[in-house]
Design a protein around this motif. Structure first.
Motif, PDB file in Angstrom:
ATOM      1  N   TRP A  22       4.198  -3.541  10.811  1.00 44.28           N
ATOM      2  CA  TRP A  22       5.083  -3.543   9.655  1.00 44.28           C
ATOM      3  C   TRP A  22       6.247  -4.492   9.895  1.00 44.28           C
ATOM      4  O   TRP A  22       6.755  -4.604  11.005  1.00 44.28           O
ATOM      5  CB  TRP A  22       5.609  -2.124   9.461  1.00 44.28           C
ATOM      6  CG  TRP A  22       6.529  -1.922   8.323  1.00 44.28           C
ATOM      7  CD1 TRP A  22       6.199  -1.574   7.064  1.00 44.28           C
ATOM      8  CD2 TRP A  22       7.966  -2.011   8.344  1.00 44.28           C
ATOM      9  NE1 TRP A  22       7.312  -1.443   6.291  1.00 44.28           N
ATOM     10  CE2 TRP A  22       8.425  -1.708   7.052  1.00 44.28           C
ATOM     11  CE3 TRP A  22       8.897  -2.327   9.317  1.00 44.28           C
ATOM     12  CZ2 TRP A  22       9.765  -1.714   6.722  1.00 44.28           C
ATOM     13  CZ3 TRP A  22      10.236  -2.328   8.985  1.00 44.28           C
ATOM     14  CH2 TRP A  22      10.650  -2.025   7.703  1.00 44.28           C
ATOM     15  N   TRP A  26       8.019  -6.709   4.271  1.00 47.53           N
ATOM     16  CA  TRP A  26       6.929  -5.992   3.618  1.00 47.53           C
ATOM     17  C   TRP A  26       7.335  -4.566   3.247  1.00 47.53           C
ATOM     18  O   TRP A  26       6.500  -3.770   2.835  1.00 47.53           O
ATOM     19  CB  TRP A  26       5.711  -5.937   4.514  1.00 47.53           C
ATOM     20  CG  TRP A  26       5.060  -7.261   4.760  1.00 47.53           C
ATOM     21  CD1 TRP A  26       5.040  -8.344   3.925  1.00 47.53           C
ATOM     22  CD2 TRP A  26       4.322  -7.648   5.916  1.00 47.53           C
ATOM     23  NE1 TRP A  26       4.330  -9.368   4.476  1.00 47.53           N
ATOM     24  CE2 TRP A  26       3.877  -8.974   5.709  1.00 47.53           C
ATOM     25  CE3 TRP A  26       3.987  -7.016   7.103  1.00 47.53           C
ATOM     26  CZ2 TRP A  26       3.114  -9.657   6.645  1.00 47.53           C
ATOM     27  CZ3 TRP A  26       3.239  -7.693   8.032  1.00 47.53           C
ATOM     28  CH2 TRP A  26       2.804  -9.006   7.812  1.00 47.53           C
ATOM     29  N   LYS A  28       8.802  -3.098   0.748  1.00 47.77           N
ATOM     30  CA  LYS A  28       8.553  -2.591  -0.606  1.00 47.77           C
ATOM     31  C   LYS A  28       7.086  -2.621  -1.005  1.00 47.77           C
ATOM     32  O   LYS A  28       6.697  -1.950  -1.949  1.00 47.77           O
ATOM     33  CB  LYS A  28       9.376  -3.387  -1.614  1.00 47.77           C
ATOM     34  CG  LYS A  28      10.855  -3.163  -1.436  1.00 47.77           C
ATOM     35  CD  LYS A  28      11.678  -3.963  -2.405  1.00 47.77           C
ATOM     36  CE  LYS A  28      13.150  -3.708  -2.135  1.00 47.77           C
ATOM     37  NZ  LYS A  28      14.004  -4.617  -2.880  1.00 47.77           N
ATOM     38  N   ASN A  29       6.265  -3.395  -0.305  1.00 50.87           N
ATOM     39  CA  ASN A  29       4.856  -3.478  -0.694  1.00 50.87           C
ATOM     40  C   ASN A  29       3.898  -3.356   0.496  1.00 50.87           C
ATOM     41  O   ASN A  29       2.830  -3.960   0.491  1.00 50.87           O
ATOM     42  CB  ASN A  29       4.595  -4.774  -1.468  1.00 50.87           C
ATOM     43  CG  ASN A  29       4.788  -6.010  -0.623  1.00 50.87           C
ATOM     44  OD1 ASN A  29       5.429  -5.961   0.410  1.00 50.87           O
ATOM     45  ND2 ASN A  29       4.221  -7.115  -1.055  1.00 50.87           N
ATOM     46  N   TRP A  30       4.238  -2.566   1.496  1.00 50.46           N
ATOM     47  CA  TRP A  30       3.408  -2.403   2.688  1.00 50.46           C
ATOM     48  C   TRP A  30       2.003  -1.926   2.310  1.00 50.46           C
ATOM     49  O   TRP A  30       1.013  -2.343   2.900  1.00 50.46           O
ATOM     50  CB  TRP A  30       4.066  -1.436   3.663  1.00 50.46           C
ATOM     51  CG  TRP A  30       3.240  -1.111   4.865  1.00 50.46           C
ATOM     52  CD1 TRP A  30       2.746   0.102   5.206  1.00 50.46           C
ATOM     53  CD2 TRP A  30       2.816  -2.008   5.910  1.00 50.46           C
ATOM     54  NE1 TRP A  30       2.040   0.025   6.379  1.00 50.46           N
ATOM     55  CE2 TRP A  30       2.068  -1.260   6.831  1.00 50.46           C
ATOM     56  CE3 TRP A  30       2.973  -3.367   6.137  1.00 50.46           C
ATOM     57  CZ2 TRP A  30       1.493  -1.815   7.968  1.00 50.46           C
ATOM     58  CZ3 TRP A  30       2.407  -3.919   7.275  1.00 50.46           C
ATOM     59  CH2 TRP A  30       1.676  -3.147   8.177  1.00 50.46           C
ATOM     60  N   SER A  31       1.879  -1.089   1.307  1.00 53.02           N
ATOM     61  CA  SER A  31       0.562  -0.580   0.920  1.00 53.02           C
ATOM     62  C   SER A  31      -0.331  -1.687   0.355  1.00 53.02           C
ATOM     63  O   SER A  31      -1.552  -1.569   0.367  1.00 53.02           O
ATOM     64  CB  SER A  31       0.698   0.543  -0.107  1.00 53.02           C
ATOM     65  OG  SER A  31       1.339   0.054  -1.265  1.00 53.02           O
ATOM     66  N   GLU A  32       0.260  -2.768  -0.121  1.00 54.37           N
ATOM     67  CA  GLU A  32      -0.498  -3.876  -0.697  1.00 54.37           C
ATOM     68  C   GLU A  32      -0.786  -4.995   0.307  1.00 54.37           C
ATOM     69  O   GLU A  32      -1.584  -5.880   0.025  1.00 54.37           O
ATOM     70  CB  GLU A  32       0.267  -4.464  -1.879  1.00 54.37           C
ATOM     71  CG  GLU A  32       0.497  -3.474  -2.995  1.00 54.37           C
ATOM     72  CD  GLU A  32       1.464  -3.986  -4.041  1.00 54.37           C
ATOM     73  OE1 GLU A  32       1.745  -5.207  -4.048  1.00 54.37           O
ATOM     74  OE2 GLU A  32       1.942  -3.163  -4.826  1.00 54.37           O
ATOM     75  N   VAL A  33      -0.139  -4.963   1.460  1.00 54.90           N
ATOM     76  CA  VAL A  33      -0.325  -6.016   2.471  1.00 54.90           C
ATOM     77  C   VAL A  33      -1.698  -5.843   3.113  1.00 54.90           C
ATOM     78  O   VAL A  33      -2.053  -4.765   3.571  1.00 54.90           O
ATOM     79  CB  VAL A  33       0.784  -5.947   3.550  1.00 54.90           C
ATOM     80  CG1 VAL A  33       0.517  -6.948   4.664  1.00 54.90           C
ATOM     81  CG2 VAL A  33       2.139  -6.193   2.928  1.00 54.90           C
TER      82      VAL A  33
END
Length: 54
Positions: A22, A26, A28-33
């Protein structure tokens, strides 16, 4: 001294198969990375294009 960044979440890059951690950018959008780098994202896009042209 205790290292603060020991327990960061990790994912495996589907292109290079390496783990990546992490990063603050990233947050705000870790789930999309999905990819560890722009180079891997570009390689995946290029590979998808080649497979769809067959």
């Amino acid at each position: 001294m205790v290292h603060k960044k020991v327990h960061l979440p990790e994912k495996i890059c589907p292109v290079c198969k390496r783990p990546f951690s992490w990063r603050k950018r990233w947050e705000k959008n870790w789930s999309e990375v999905v990819y560890c780098s722009r180079a891997c994202a570009h390689s995946a896009k290029k590979l998808r294009r080649q497979q769809s042209n067959r």
